[in-house]
Motif scaffolding. Structure first.
Motif, mmCIF file in Angstrom:
data_model
loop_
_atom_site.group_PDB
_atom_site.id
_atom_site.type_symbol
_atom_site.label_atom_id
_atom_site.label_comp_id
_atom_site.label_asym_id
_atom_site.label_seq_id
_atom_site.Cartn_x
_atom_site.Cartn_y
_atom_site.Cartn_z
ATOM 1 N N UNK A 71 0.829 -1.205 0.000
ATOM 2 C CA UNK A 71 0.000 0.000 0.000
ATOM 3 C C UNK A 71 0.863 1.255 0.000
ATOM 4 N N UNK A 72 1.966 1.214 0.737
ATOM 5 C CA UNK A 72 2.854 2.376 0.778
ATOM 6 C C UNK A 72 3.534 2.604 -0.564
ATOM 7 N N UNK A 73 3.962 1.520 -1.223
ATOM 8 C CA UNK A 73 4.650 1.675 -2.508
ATOM 9 C C UNK A 73 3.693 2.089 -3.618
ATOM 10 N N UNK B 41 5.952 19.156 -3.706
ATOM 11 C CA UNK B 41 6.320 18.984 -2.307
ATOM 12 C C UNK B 41 5.109 18.558 -1.473
ATOM 13 N N UNK B 42 3.940 19.121 -1.799
ATOM 14 C CA UNK B 42 2.734 18.748 -1.059
ATOM 15 C C UNK B 42 2.417 17.276 -1.258
ATOM 16 N N UNK B 43 2.560 16.809 -2.511
ATOM 17 C CA UNK B 43 2.303 15.395 -2.769
ATOM 18 C C UNK B 43 3.276 14.496 -2.026
ATOM 19 N N UNK B 44 4.545 14.915 -1.957
ATOM 20 C CA UNK B 44 5.546 14.101 -1.261
ATOM 21 C C UNK B 44 5.258 14.047 0.227
ATOM 22 N N UNK B 45 4.934 15.202 0.808
ATOM 23 C CA UNK B 45 4.671 15.250 2.258
ATOM 24 C C UNK B 45 3.447 14.413 2.605
ATOM 25 N N UNK B 46 2.390 14.590 1.831
ATOM 26 C CA UNK B 46 1.170 13.844 2.140
ATOM 27 C C UNK B 46 1.362 12.347 1.909
ATOM 28 N N UNK B 47 2.136 11.974 0.893
ATOM 29 C CA UNK B 47 2.400 10.553 0.651
ATOM 30 C C UNK B 47 3.162 9.938 1.814
ATOM 31 N N UNK B 48 4.150 10.696 2.346
ATOM 32 C CA UNK B 48 4.888 10.194 3.497
ATOM 33 C C UNK B 48 3.980 10.062 4.716
ATOM 34 N N UNK B 49 3.085 11.039 4.900
ATOM 35 C CA UNK B 49 2.158 10.969 6.035
ATOM 36 C C UNK B 49 1.232 9.764 5.911
ATOM 37 N N UNK B 50 0.720 9.556 4.704
ATOM 38 C CA UNK B 50 -0.183 8.416 4.511
ATOM 39 C C UNK B 50 0.575 7.099 4.672
ATOM 40 N N UNK B 51 1.804 7.027 4.162
ATOM 41 C CA UNK B 51 2.614 5.809 4.336
ATOM 42 C C UNK B 51 2.848 5.520 5.817
ATOM 43 N N UNK B 52 3.197 6.568 6.557
ATOM 44 C CA UNK B 52 3.376 6.371 7.995
ATOM 45 C C UNK B 52 2.114 5.904 8.672
ATOM 46 N N UNK B 53 0.967 6.458 8.252
ATOM 47 C CA UNK B 53 -0.299 6.012 8.825
ATOM 48 C C UNK B 53 -0.608 4.562 8.498
ATOM 49 N N UNK B 54 -0.241 4.139 7.283
ATOM 50 C CA UNK B 54 -0.470 2.742 6.895
ATOM 51 C C UNK B 54 0.356 1.793 7.759
ATOM 52 N N UNK B 55 1.620 2.096 7.923
ATOM 53 C CA UNK B 55 2.478 1.232 8.745
ATOM 54 C C UNK B 55 2.047 1.256 10.208
ATOM 55 N N UNK B 56 1.598 2.432 10.691
ATOM 56 C CA UNK B 56 1.109 2.507 12.068
ATOM 57 C C UNK B 56 -0.137 1.647 12.244
ATOM 58 N N UNK B 57 -1.025 1.679 11.254
ATOM 59 C CA UNK B 57 -2.217 0.832 11.322
ATOM 60 C C UNK B 57 -1.836 -0.647 11.323
ATOM 61 N N UNK B 58 -0.815 -0.986 10.532
ATOM 62 C CA UNK B 58 -0.348 -2.372 10.523
ATOM 63 C C UNK B 58 0.193 -2.802 11.871
ATOM 64 N N UNK B 59 0.935 -1.903 12.532
ATOM 65 C CA UNK B 59 1.457 -2.223 13.863
ATOM 66 C C UNK B 59 0.331 -2.406 14.873
ATOM 67 N N UNK B 60 -0.697 -1.575 14.794
ATOM 68 C CA UNK B 60 -1.833 -1.723 15.701
ATOM 69 C C UNK B 60 -2.555 -3.046 15.454
ATOM 70 N N UNK B 61 -2.687 -3.417 14.172
ATOM 71 C CA UNK B 61 -3.321 -4.697 13.857
ATOM 72 C C UNK B 61 -2.485 -5.862 14.379
ATOM 73 N N UNK B 62 -1.166 -5.766 14.234
ATOM 74 C CA UNK B 62 -0.285 -6.816 14.718
ATOM 75 C C UNK B 62 -0.297 -6.887 16.244
ATOM 76 N N UNK B 63 -0.383 -5.733 16.896
ATOM 77 C CA UNK B 63 -0.482 -5.718 18.353
ATOM 78 C C UNK B 63 -1.749 -6.420 18.813
#
Length: 419
Positions: free
Chosen positions: A178-180, A203-225
């Motif tokens: 999902x991040x890629x 720059x806006x697209x890059x920043x928002x993409x990084x934010x969304x990627x971080x949110x995806x991985x954070x959601x994955x960690x919560x699911x794994x927890x």
């Protein structure tokens, strides 16, 4: 508050699982009737198969693998507490004590290999010795204990393998893909509050993409927890609670049998007369060797438990390392393929961001979330509540027994001499 939140999060999964649960209950009722009809022949044919996939009646004293009516049964395996079927020495006849002594003779005369094969881990060599010493092939009293310990080891390892090598990498793969996807042309996410902050569209697209990627991985960690806390940890603890209860009962029974056999060995002459000298000699020898063997059985059973726990600990460590390596290899491969397959190369910054998020995900998942899996599991086992060999005082029993017999011999000898 936390329990309510967990129940709310699990409600969709329970609703999805409800039709499967109803179907399994219907199937279980139909198969249960057939099993009850054939229980007599089934018990006779599977007397030593203590963990058959076919569920046998409860009254036959066997432990069977169960599939609880819950979502955790779809993800991890759970076993019932095995039932203790070892006979108490207080109810033993002399013939049954002789059966124990026969296995004692096999143990004391067992010629173990001084040069074991080097093709296996040492704990597997030790396991092979313990199985032969306890009489697995000869269907001794401890043959069932060996099979139960082996089955629990396999189930506990299987559950850890599923979490570390299957479920965690799968969650990581979903997050990484999902991040890629965001890095591909046309996949960048644009948030209005970032675009209106005075920076360029790129720059806006890059920043928002990084934010969304971080949110995806954070959601994955919560699911794994959530997956780790329930159902993995709960299932493992249930399995180990049943195992701990069984080991406590098993060791306590062996210790009680030791005390009974010792008492009978010490007092065997009280029920015999001079004309029963042969019977006295035989019975005294049987009960003396029996209490020695009960002590050795407890020692060997302790070593078997130690051996199995070590294998579980070793395999859990290997699964942890293997899961980390699998995730990192998958991350590198996926990022390279994303770079090569994109018609217009994705942003290097976004790829680096996905790589950093991947490393953080793996580190947090396998170190902070699942890193204490083995210590938390072993906290369920309470070895200080088991009857232990070092508490049996076998050496003192032998010294007291021999000393008392010799004292009586000297006493009667001197009495007859003076008379």
């Amino acid at each position: 508050m936390g329990g309510t939140l967990v129940r709310i999060l699990l409600l969709p999964f329970k609703l999805l699982y409800w039709p499967i649960r109803m179907l399994r209950q219907i199937i279980g009722k139909n198969t249960g009737k057939a099993i009850r009809k054939s229980s007599g022949s089934l018990v006779a044919s599977t007397q030593d198969d203590h963990f058959s996939e076919i569920k046998r009646p409860a009254e036959n004293g066997e432990a069977v693998e169960t599939r609880p009516a819950g979502l955790e049964s779809l993800l991890f395996r759970q076993l019932e507490r095995p039932r203790l079927i070892e006979r108490a020495a207080a109810d033993m006849t002399l013939e049954e004590a002789q059966f124990e002594v026969d296995h004692a003779v096999r143990f004391y005369t067992y010629n173990f290999s001084m040069f074991p094969s080097g093709d296996f881990f040492y704990e597997e060599v030790e396991q092979n010795f313990l199985e032969k010493a306890l009489g697995l092939e000869n269907k001794s009293t401890d043959a069932r204990f060996i099979r139960i310990m082996t089955q629990f080891r396999r189930v506990l390892n299987d559950n850890s393998r599923r979490l570390f090598l299957y479920y965690a990498p799968f969650v990581f793969a979903l997050c990484l893909i999902a991040s890629l996807m965001i890095n591909l042309p046309g996949g960048q996410v644009h948030l209005s509050f970032v675009e209106t902050s005075g920076i360029s569209v790129a720059q806006a697209g890059m920043v928002t993409s990084l934010l969304v990627s971080g949110g995806i991985f954070l959601s994955g960690l919560l699911l794994l927890l959530l997956l780790y806390q329930w159902p993995y940890k709960v299932t493992q603890q249930r399995n180990l609670l049943g195992l701990d209860n069984y080991i406590t009962s098993k060791f306590s029974r062996v210790n009680q049998n030791f005390l009974v056999a010792k008492r009978r060995a010490l007092n065997v002459e009280r029920n015999k007369r001079m004309n029963q000298a042969d019977e006295l000699k035989e019975e005294a020898g049987i009960w003396t060797l029996a209490y020695n063997w009960f002590g050795m059985r407890l020692f060997l059973c302790e070593k078997l438990v130690r051996n199995k726990i070590y294998q579980i600990r070793r395999n859990t460590t290997l699964y942890n390392v293997g899961g980390v390596a699998l995730c990192l290899v998958f991350a590198l491969t996926a990022m390279m393929l994303t770079w090569l397959m994109a018609s217009i190369g994705p942003s290097i910054t976004l790829l680096i961001g996905s790589g950093v998020f991947s490393v953080v995900f793996v580190a947090v998942a396998y170190s902070m979330i699942m890193g204490k899996a083995m210590p938390e599991i072993l906290n369920v086992l309470h070895a200080n509540e088991w009857a232990r060999f070092n508490q049996m005082s076998l050496h003192k029993t032998i010294a007291d027994h021999v000393g008392e017999d010799k004292l009586q011999i000297v006493t009667f000898r001197d009495r007859n001499r003076f008379e």
